[in-house]
Design an enzyme around this catalytic site. Structure first.
Site, mmCIF file in Angstrom:
data_model
loop_
_atom_site.group_PDB
_atom_site.id
_atom_site.type_symbol
_atom_site.label_atom_id
_atom_site.label_comp_id
_atom_site.label_asym_id
_atom_site.label_seq_id
_atom_site.Cartn_x
_atom_site.Cartn_y
_atom_site.Cartn_z
ATOM 1 N N VAL A 32 -9.139 17.469 3.733
ATOM 2 C CA VAL A 32 -8.318 16.579 4.689
ATOM 3 C C VAL A 32 -7.933 15.582 3.867
ATOM 4 O O VAL A 32 -8.787 14.620 3.429
ATOM 5 C CB VAL A 32 -9.075 16.487 5.972
ATOM 6 C CG1 VAL A 32 -8.313 15.971 7.020
ATOM 7 C CG2 VAL A 32 -9.364 17.906 6.499
ATOM 8 N N ASP A 33 -6.742 14.940 4.240
ATOM 9 C CA ASP A 33 -6.349 13.515 4.039
ATOM 10 C C ASP A 33 -6.637 13.050 5.258
ATOM 11 O O ASP A 33 -5.748 13.330 6.064
ATOM 12 C CB ASP A 33 -4.966 13.789 3.555
ATOM 13 C CG ASP A 33 -4.218 12.360 3.177
ATOM 14 O OD1 ASP A 33 -4.990 11.249 3.339
ATOM 15 O OD2 ASP A 33 -2.978 12.071 3.104
ATOM 16 N N LYS A 34 -7.451 11.931 5.487
ATOM 17 C CA LYS A 34 -7.842 11.297 6.507
ATOM 18 C C LYS A 34 -6.659 10.382 7.207
ATOM 19 O O LYS A 34 -6.499 10.472 8.421
ATOM 20 C CB LYS A 34 -9.048 10.493 6.128
ATOM 21 C CG LYS A 34 -8.603 9.140 5.272
ATOM 22 C CD LYS A 34 -9.912 8.286 5.211
ATOM 23 C CE LYS A 34 -9.589 7.110 4.265
ATOM 24 N NZ LYS A 34 -8.591 6.363 4.983
#
Length: 600
Positions: free
Chosen positions: A455-457
């Site tokens: 996941v790209d936060k």
């Protein structure tokens, strides 16, 4: 650099392009053509060529009032069989489904004509079928003429599209579910009509041995047509919602652009009239119209639509911009490079559309089964009719007909043929609406097997809006005083991180002081004077490599914070940490993923 404007002493005379309708200045025209003693000016070489090919088309009174729309030809394809491509709407020759546009446009209809037509047919058929069911239940079919009057419009009008598709499937030798629907409902209805109109032609074996009456089957014919119409309405609504999701992506682009002519004159033109090489002005708060490069001005552009990053990106001459992104508070002049279907946004939409029409590996199995299933069902219906006619109770032939119709209708492979492509279509469309782009159907099928999620936060687990989360005062200074000095100076800055500092001061009800001698240094920070004190705010580069408290700054960075250094009167004053806060829903989402045995 070429100036953005030219000072013109004389008023600019504009001419209307007869092809596209855009206003063109004489010295900024892409070409001019003399016709019947009058000179016409054009905005682009393509308009010149169209005019030369057929001048009368554009100079006649009927055509001059409406410019030619600059639209690409729309091709239509089948959602179940992407290999079928037609220049206009119609039905698929293989499965009978209505063809849909291959490319969805932002100007497309929110509800397609077929959905409106099927919805109207469905509700009218419901109103006519309900009394037939009531007569069957309460009057035991004692009013065949009433049933005939009610069922006829249901079968012949409501079910006409299915008979058309079924006939085409026989002609093209691609038997499908509409073949079975047409055979089953057609046989039940025609037998019942004959039983009402010419009952004397039927032998005694068709009649009830006790009452001598002929059974009619208007009720199953009408109910089947109504139920199939309901299925079509649900299917078309799902397809329409998917198209709306893609159309929402296209809606991210503006409808017009601010075109700067060669003579400096500016005007708003439809996005369809923008060509590569055109100079466009992007005013504060506007969306970037097309893909291109900045030629003049400086600003911060919100590119979260493309990258997901919450912090806007600085744009200066020479940097590239993407259509659909949002300009900040500065004014920019850009040069268009990719327009129309060539923009990144259009390519994203095209990719989503292609993913919807791609075929999952499991669909190959469904196609193979469906190819054999329809002939097998017809054969089973024939065998069932023969068995009932030979071995069944009286009236044998009536039971034989009913059993054959039942086999045809019940075994109709609607789910077999539609489940997989509909799942792909709805899945990719719903994903696009949620910001998830699926490359193809195979990826969607493989998604079920994943055990790890990366996941790209930014903007995913976080809110997507930077906030001031930490204040570290140095040399005995008070944190409130440090924030007051920093916010007072940052009021004059357009930087998104400056907005986070100012917002934090407002939340704490800290009064602002006046700032003077404000100076912004690109890529480093700002400096100025607040209440007679020299204040410097920015990155480590702003302090010539001697930024205060480097060790503490490294600790904040490891926590995901962007570090801002503050200096007062040439001395280190403190450190500010700006970060993107985690969403309140992220913890629950992660818990649910862990429950599904997905690692993050």
């Amino acid at each position: 650099m070429e100036p953005a404007f030219k000072i013109v002493n004389q008023p600019v005379k504009l001419h209307r392009d007869p092809v596209c309708g855009m206003n063109v200045a004489e010295d900024g025209a892409a070409g001019a053509v003399d016709h019947n003693g009058q000179r016409y000016y054009f905005c682009s070489p393509s308009c010149v060529q169209k005019f030369k090919a057929n001048p009368e088309k554009y100079v006649s009174p009927q055509s001059s009032a409406e410019p030619e729309p600059m639209a690409e030809a729309v091709e239509y394809t089948c959602p179940m069989h992407p290999e079928i491509v037609r220049p206009g709407p119609g039905s698929c020759p293989i499965c009978g489904m209505a063809l849909e546009p291959r490319t969805i446009t932002a100007q497309g209809e929110e509800q397609n004509p077929e959905l409106r037509d099927m919805t109207r047919r469905f509700w009218i058929c419901v109103a006519l079928t309900a009394p037939i069911l009531a007569l069957m239940v309460f009057a035991m079919g004692a009013f065949p003429w009433v049933e005939f009057a009610l069922a006829t419009p249901v079968v012949l009008w409501g079910g006409w599209p299915f008979f058309e598709r079924g006939w085409r499937s026989v002609v093209s030798r691609h038997l499908n579910m509409f073949t079975l629907i047409g055979l089953g409902t057609g046989a039940a209805y025609l037998y019942s009509v004959a039983a009402v109109l010419v009952p004397w032609v039927f032998p005694a074996t068709f009649r009830d041995p006790h009452t001598g009456a002929l059974a009619v089957y208007f009720e199953p014919a009408a109910v089947i047509v109504t139920l199939v119409l309901l299925g079509q309405v649900l299917e078309l609504r799902a397809r329409s919602r998917t198209s709306s999701a893609i159309r929402a992506l296209l809606g991210l682009a503006p409808k017009t652009a601010r075109l700067i002519h060669a003579n400096g004159h500016e005007e708003d033109v439809p996005l369809e009239h923008v060509h590569p090489g055109d100079r466009l002005r992007i005013r504060p708060g506007e969306k970037v119209p097309v893909d291109g490069v900045i030629r003049d001005g400086a600003s911060w552009v919100d590119e979260s639509m493309v990258t997901g990053e919450s912090v806007p990106v600085e744009k200066t001459p020479g940097t590239r911009v993407t259509g659909g992104t949002v300009n900040g508070t500065g004014s920019l002049i850009m040069q268009a490079e990719r327009v129309g279907s060539e923009t990144l946004l259009a390519q994203i939409v095209r990719m989503v559309g292609e993913a919807q029409r791609s075929r999952a590996p499991i669909q190959r199995l469904a196609d193979i089964v469906a190819g054999w299933f329809v002939p097998a069902v017809i054969a089973a219906a024939v065998l069932s009719a023969i068995a009932w006619a030979v071995y069944g109770p009286e009236p044998r032939l009536a039971h034989a007909l009913l059993s054959a119709v039942a086999v045809l209708i019940i075994a109709c492979p609607c789910a077999l043929g539609l489940a997989t492509p509909m799942a792909i279509m709805v899945g990719t469309g719903r994903g696009a609406q949620a910001g998830v782009l699926v490359r193809n159907a195979e990826a969607l099928e493989t998604l079920e097997k994943i055990d790890t999620l990366v996941v790209d936060k930014t903007g995913t687990l976080t809110e997507g809006k930077p906030k001031l989360v930490s204040i570290g005062a140095l040399n005995g200074r008070d944190e409130t005083e440090l924030l007051r000095l920093a916010a007072s100076l940052e009021q004059a800055s357009e930087h998104p991180l400056a907005a986070a500092i100012v917002a934090a001061a407002k939340e704490r009800n800290i009064p602002f002081a006046g700032a003077a001698n404000f100076q912004s240094i690109t890529g480093k920070g700002v400096r100025g004077t607040v209440e007679g004190r020299s204040v410097t705010i920015g990155s480590a580069a702003m302090f010539d490599g001697n930024a205060p408290e480097a060790r503490k700054a490294d600790g904040l960075r490891r926590e995901g914070q962007t570090v801002i250094f503050v200096g007062v009167d040439g001395q280190p004053a403190g450190i500010l940490g700006v970060a993107d806060p985690v969403k309140d829903t992220s913890a629950e989402a992660i818990r649910m993923l862990h429950a599904e045995r997905v690692r993050l």
